[in-house]
Design an enzyme around this catalytic site. Structure first.
Site, PDB file in Angstrom:
ATOM      1  N   GLY A   1       8.640  24.872  20.384  1.00  0.00           N
ATOM      2  CA  GLY A   1       8.390  23.905  21.461  1.00  0.00           C
ATOM      3  C   GLY A   1       9.348  22.745  21.339  1.00  0.00           C
TER       4      GLY A   1
ATOM      5  N   SER B   1       7.867  25.703  15.703  1.00  0.00           N
ATOM      6  CA  SER B   1       9.227  25.225  16.019  1.00  0.00           C
ATOM      7  C   SER B   1       9.758  25.648  17.384  1.00  0.00           C
ATOM      8  CB  SER B   1      10.252  25.665  14.950  1.00  0.00           C
ATOM      9  OG  SER B   1      10.152  24.841  13.812  1.00  0.00           O
TER      10      SER B   1
ATOM     11  N   ASP C   1       0.179  19.988  17.631  1.00  0.00           N
ATOM     12  CA  ASP C   1      -0.245  18.864  16.778  1.00  0.00           C
ATOM     13  C   ASP C   1      -1.233  17.981  17.540  1.00  0.00           C
ATOM     14  OD1 ASP C   1       1.836  16.616  14.727  1.00  0.00           O
ATOM     15  OD2 ASP C   1      -0.244  17.271  14.541  1.00  0.00           O
TER      16      ASP C   1
ATOM     17  N   ASP D   1      -5.431  29.247  23.360  1.00  0.00           N
ATOM     18  CA  ASP D   1      -5.298  27.902  22.784  1.00  0.00           C
ATOM     19  C   ASP D   1      -5.761  27.986  21.335  1.00  0.00           C
ATOM     20  OD1 ASP D   1      -6.303  24.609  23.905  1.00  0.00           O
ATOM     21  OD2 ASP D   1      -5.884  25.303  21.875  1.00  0.00           O
TER      22      ASP D   1
HETATM   23  N1  APR Z   1      -2.361  26.398  21.234  1.00  0.00           N
HETATM   24  C1  APR Z   1      -1.399  27.305  20.893  1.00  0.00           C
HETATM   25  N2  APR Z   1      -0.082  27.086  21.063  1.00  0.00           N
HETATM   26  C2  APR Z   1       0.282  25.904  21.607  1.00  0.00           C
HETATM   27  C3  APR Z   1      -0.660  24.903  21.985  1.00  0.00           C
HETATM   28  C4  APR Z   1      -2.024  25.204  21.779  1.00  0.00           C
HETATM   29  N3  APR Z   1      -2.993  24.327  22.092  1.00  0.00           N
HETATM   30  N4  APR Z   1       0.034  23.834  22.483  1.00  0.00           N
HETATM   31  C5  APR Z   1       1.336  24.160  22.443  1.00  0.00           C
HETATM   32  N5  APR Z   1       1.499  25.405  21.919  1.00  0.00           N
HETATM   33  C6  APR Z   1       2.738  26.154  21.677  1.00  0.00           C
HETATM   34  C7  APR Z   1       3.950  25.714  22.434  1.00  0.00           C
HETATM   35  O1  APR Z   1       3.962  26.280  23.736  1.00  0.00           O
HETATM   36  C8  APR Z   1       5.052  26.294  21.552  1.00  0.00           C
HETATM   37  O2  APR Z   1       5.208  27.679  21.859  1.00  0.00           O
HETATM   38  O3  APR Z   1       3.074  25.958  20.312  1.00  0.00           O
HETATM   39  C9  APR Z   1       4.477  26.202  20.142  1.00  0.00           C
HETATM   40  C10 APR Z   1       5.049  25.084  19.285  1.00  0.00           C
HETATM   41  O4  APR Z   1       5.326  23.967  20.088  1.00  0.00           O
HETATM   42  P1  APR Z   1       5.128  22.452  19.536  1.00  0.00           P
HETATM   43  O5  APR Z   1       3.694  22.145  19.481  1.00  0.00           O
HETATM   44  O6  APR Z   1       6.024  21.596  20.356  1.00  0.00           O
HETATM   45  O7  APR Z   1       5.644  22.513  18.016  1.00  0.00           O
HETATM   46  P2  APR Z   1       7.119  22.476  17.427  1.00  0.00           P
HETATM   47  O8  APR Z   1       8.124  23.075  18.332  1.00  0.00           O
HETATM   48  O9  APR Z   1       6.952  23.034  16.031  1.00  0.00           O
HETATM   49  O10 APR Z   1       7.445  20.914  17.341  1.00  0.00           O
HETATM   50  C11 APR Z   1       6.726  20.123  16.418  1.00  0.00           C
HETATM   51  O11 APR Z   1       6.204  18.466  18.064  1.00  0.00           O
HETATM   52  O12 APR Z   1       4.057  17.899  18.609  1.00  0.00           O
HETATM   53  C12 APR Z   1       5.139  17.522  17.860  1.00  0.00           C
HETATM   54  O13 APR Z   1       4.215  16.368  15.977  1.00  0.00           O
HETATM   55  C13 APR Z   1       4.847  17.567  16.391  1.00  0.00           C
HETATM   56  O14 APR Z   1       6.908  16.502  15.829  1.00  0.00           O
HETATM   57  C14 APR Z   1       6.230  17.741  15.838  1.00  0.00           C
HETATM   58  C15 APR Z   1       6.886  18.686  16.828  1.00  0.00           C
END
Ligand code: APR
Length: 177
Positions: free
Chosen positions: A119, A117, A34, A10
Site C-alpha cells: 500500500g 508493503s 495500521d 478486512d
Molecule cells: N484489511 C486488510 N488489508 C488492508 C486493510 C484492512 N483493513 N486496509 C488496507 N489493507 C491493504 C492495502 O490495500 C494494501 O494491500 O493492506 C495492504 C498494505 O497497505 P498499507 O496498510 O498501506 O501498508 P504498507 O504498504 O505496509 O505501508 C505501511 O502505512 O499505514 C501506514 O503506519 C503505516 O507507515 C506505515 C505504512
C-alpha cells in the site's frame, strides 16, 4: 497445503489468535491496515505499542490484542519500495518469517496477514506476493505449530496476485525445480 488460505476481506474482522499489522518503525499508528487495527483495538493498543520502543524494518514485535477478538497483534515493519536494489525482498521475507516465528513462540495457532508493503510503501504487488507466499510456504513445510495462516486481501487485485503467486510457488515446490 490447506494450512495457508488466501481470502478476501478486512483483517480486523478475522477470528484468529493473532493479526499481523503492517506498521511503521515508530509503531505509533498510521493509515491503511495500521489505522484499521488501531481503530478496532482501541487506544490501549497505542499505549501497548509505546512500551515497545519501535521496531526495525524486517522485524516483528507483539502486543496483546486489546479491544480486538484476537489475543495478539504482531506488528511488523515492511520495507519501503525504492526500486528493488536495497534488499527490499530480503526485508519483506524477513517480515513474514519473523512474524511466523513470533506467532509460534506465543503458542498462536491461527494467524492472519495483510499484504505487507503493497500500500503506502509502494512494493509492486506481484513481486511482494511472490516473496510472501515463498516465505510462508517455506515456513509451513517444517512448522507443526500453526494450524491456519490466512492472507487477507482487501481487494480482488490483491487476491488475484496472491493466488497466482501461490500457484507458482506450489508448482515449483512439487516439481522440485
Ligand atoms: N484489511 C486488510 N488489508 C488492508 C486493510 C484492512 N483493513 N486496509 C488496507 N489493507 C491493504 C492495502 O490495500 C494494501 O494491500 O493492506 C495492504 C498494505 O497497505 P498499507 O496498510 O498501506 O501498508 P504498507 O504498504 O505496509 O505501508 C505501511 O502505512 O499505514 C501506514 O503506519 C503505516 O507507515 C506505515 C505504512
Amino acid at each position: 497445503m490447506k494450512r495457508f488460505q488466501i481470502i478476501p476481506g478486512d483483517i480486523t474482522a478475522q477470528k484468529v489468535d493473532a493479526l499481523v499489522n503492517a506498521a511503521n518503525e515508530t509503531l505509533l499508528g498510521g493509515g491503511g491496515v495500521d489505522g484499521a487495527i488501531h481503530r478496532a483495538a482501541g487506544p490501549e493498543l497505542l499505549e501497548a505499542c509505546r512500551a515497545l520502543g519501535g521496531c526495525a524494518t524486517g522485524d516483528a514485535k507483539a502486543t496483546r490484542g486489546c479491544g480486538l477478538s484476537a489475543a495478539w497483534v504482531i506488528h511488523t515493519v515492511g520495507p519501503v519500495w525504492r526500486g528493488g536494489h536495497l534488499k527490499e525482498a530480503d526485508l519483506l521475507a524477513s517480515c513474514y518469517r519473523r512474524s511466523l516465528e513470533l506467532a509460534c513462540s506465543l503458542k498462536v495457532r491461527t494467524l492472519a496477514f495483510p499484504s505487507i508493503s503493497t500500500g503506502a510503501y509502494g512494493y509492486p504487488l506481484d513481486q511482494a506476493a511472490a516473496v510472501a507466499v515463498a516465505a510462508i510456504g517455506d515456513f509451513l513445510v517444517t512448522d507443526r505449530h500453526l494450524s491456519q495462516v490466512c492472507m487477507v486481501c482487501f481487494s480482488k487485485a490483491v487476491q488475484d496476485a496472491y493466488e497466482a503467486a501461490w500457484r507458482a510457488w506450489r508448482y515449483r515446490a512439487e516439481e522440485g525445480v
